[in-house]
Motif scaffolding. Structure first.
Motif, PDB file in Angstrom:
ATOM      1  N   ARG A   1      92.525  25.534 -40.994  1.00  0.00           N
ATOM      2  CA  ARG A   1      93.846  25.219 -40.423  1.00  0.00           C
ATOM      3  C   ARG A   1      94.880  26.268 -40.803  1.00  0.00           C
ATOM      4  O   ARG A   1      95.823  26.520 -40.051  1.00  0.00           O
ATOM      5  CB  ARG A   1      94.331  23.851 -40.920  1.00  0.00           C
ATOM      6  CG  ARG A   1      93.790  22.708 -40.144  1.00  0.00           C
ATOM      7  CD  ARG A   1      94.450  21.402 -40.568  1.00  0.00           C
ATOM      8  NE  ARG A   1      93.908  20.315 -39.786  1.00  0.00           N
ATOM      9  CZ  ARG A   1      93.752  19.086 -40.232  1.00  0.00           C
ATOM     10  NH1 ARG A   1      94.096  18.773 -41.477  1.00  0.00           N
ATOM     11  NH2 ARG A   1      93.260  18.150 -39.457  1.00  0.00           N
TER      12      ARG A   1
ATOM     13  N   ALA B   1      92.952  24.174 -33.287  1.00  0.00           N
ATOM     14  CA  ALA B   1      93.175  22.788 -33.724  1.00  0.00           C
ATOM     15  C   ALA B   1      92.038  21.879 -33.263  1.00  0.00           C
ATOM     16  O   ALA B   1      91.558  21.027 -34.026  1.00  0.00           O
ATOM     17  CB  ALA B   1      94.514  22.276 -33.207  1.00  0.00           C
TER      18      ALA B   1
ATOM     19  N   VAL C   1      88.850  22.566 -35.351  1.00  0.00           N
ATOM     20  CA  VAL C   1      88.977  21.982 -36.691  1.00  0.00           C
ATOM     21  C   VAL C   1      88.769  20.469 -36.616  1.00  0.00           C
ATOM     22  O   VAL C   1      88.046  19.904 -37.447  1.00  0.00           O
ATOM     23  CB  VAL C   1      90.340  22.334 -37.326  1.00  0.00           C
ATOM     24  CG1 VAL C   1      90.585  21.530 -38.597  1.00  0.00           C
ATOM     25  CG2 VAL C   1      90.422  23.830 -37.632  1.00  0.00           C
ATOM     26  N   GLU C   2      89.355  19.821 -35.643  1.00  0.00           N
ATOM     27  CA  GLU C   2      89.199  18.365 -35.506  1.00  0.00           C
ATOM     28  C   GLU C   2      87.758  17.982 -35.159  1.00  0.00           C
ATOM     29  O   GLU C   2      87.255  16.963 -35.646  1.00  0.00           O
ATOM     30  CB  GLU C   2      90.178  17.807 -34.483  1.00  0.00           C
ATOM     31  CG  GLU C   2      91.624  17.847 -34.949  1.00  0.00           C
ATOM     32  CD  GLU C   2      91.830  17.229 -36.332  1.00  0.00           C
ATOM     33  OE1 GLU C   2      91.358  16.101 -36.573  1.00  0.00           O
ATOM     34  OE2 GLU C   2      92.471  17.886 -37.183  1.00  0.00           O
TER      35      GLU C   2
END
Length: 178
Positions: A29, A113, A116-117
């Motif tokens: 992140r 993002a 990463v999720e």
């Protein structure tokens, strides 16, 4: 990278996997978009590494949800190998030329993002599925690793822990050199 203890029990594995997920998520992140995408299919970017980890973790969570009577049983009655033994076997395989192939080759198409999720979801799913296992069953049942062959479920979890550490360490080293 934080040095993790060498987990043995299901509870220790759950804790180590959660700690590793936190470290990976926090690190990826914080990368700038330029750092995150710096690389190519030949020289993986951090995005490639993260997508590869997601592709590697997702099938494990699925396997851990298969009814035990449909899983292979370990033969030979040997104890599961330790984290260090699994780590060393994997390092030897890499030194011998083993590389990601097939469904484990990353092709990160999503934004940072989202990747990463997706990783966080895949690793959380492994921990959720692991919560339904006993320590005895981790040694009793086997899964097949594409490079290392038959591993007890405990050994596969130890591999997964090391594999995540390996890729995180590789990304950190690569970006430090750049």
């Amino acid at each position: 990278m934080t040095t993790l203890p060498t987990p043995q029990t299901r509870e220790e594995l759950l804790q180590a996997l959660a700690q590793m997920q936190g470290e990976v998520v926090t690190y990826f992140r914080k990368l700038s978009p330029e750092e995150f995408t710096r690389g190519s299919a030949e020289e993986w970017s951090p995005a490639h590494h993260l997508h590869h980890l997601t592709l590697s973790n997702a099938p494990l969570s699925q396997a851990l949800q298969i009814p035990r009577d449909r899983l292979g049983r370990r033969g030979g009655g040997r104890a599961s190998r330790s984290y260090l033994d699994i780590r060393d076997r994997y390092r030897e395989a890499l030194a011998g030329g083993a590389r990601a192939s097939g469904r484990y080759v990353p092709d990160p198409q999503a934004d940072q993002a989202t990747l990463v999720e997706e990783y966080a979801g895949a690793t959380a799913a492994v921990r959720t599925a692991l919560a339904g296992w006993t320590d005895a069953d981790l040694d009793r049942f086997a899964l097949t690793h594409p490079v290392l062959g038959e591993l007890s479920v405990r050994e596969m979890l130890l591999f997964t822990l090391y594999h995540n550490q390996h890729h995180l360490g590789g990304v950190k080293a690569s970006l430090e050199q750049a």
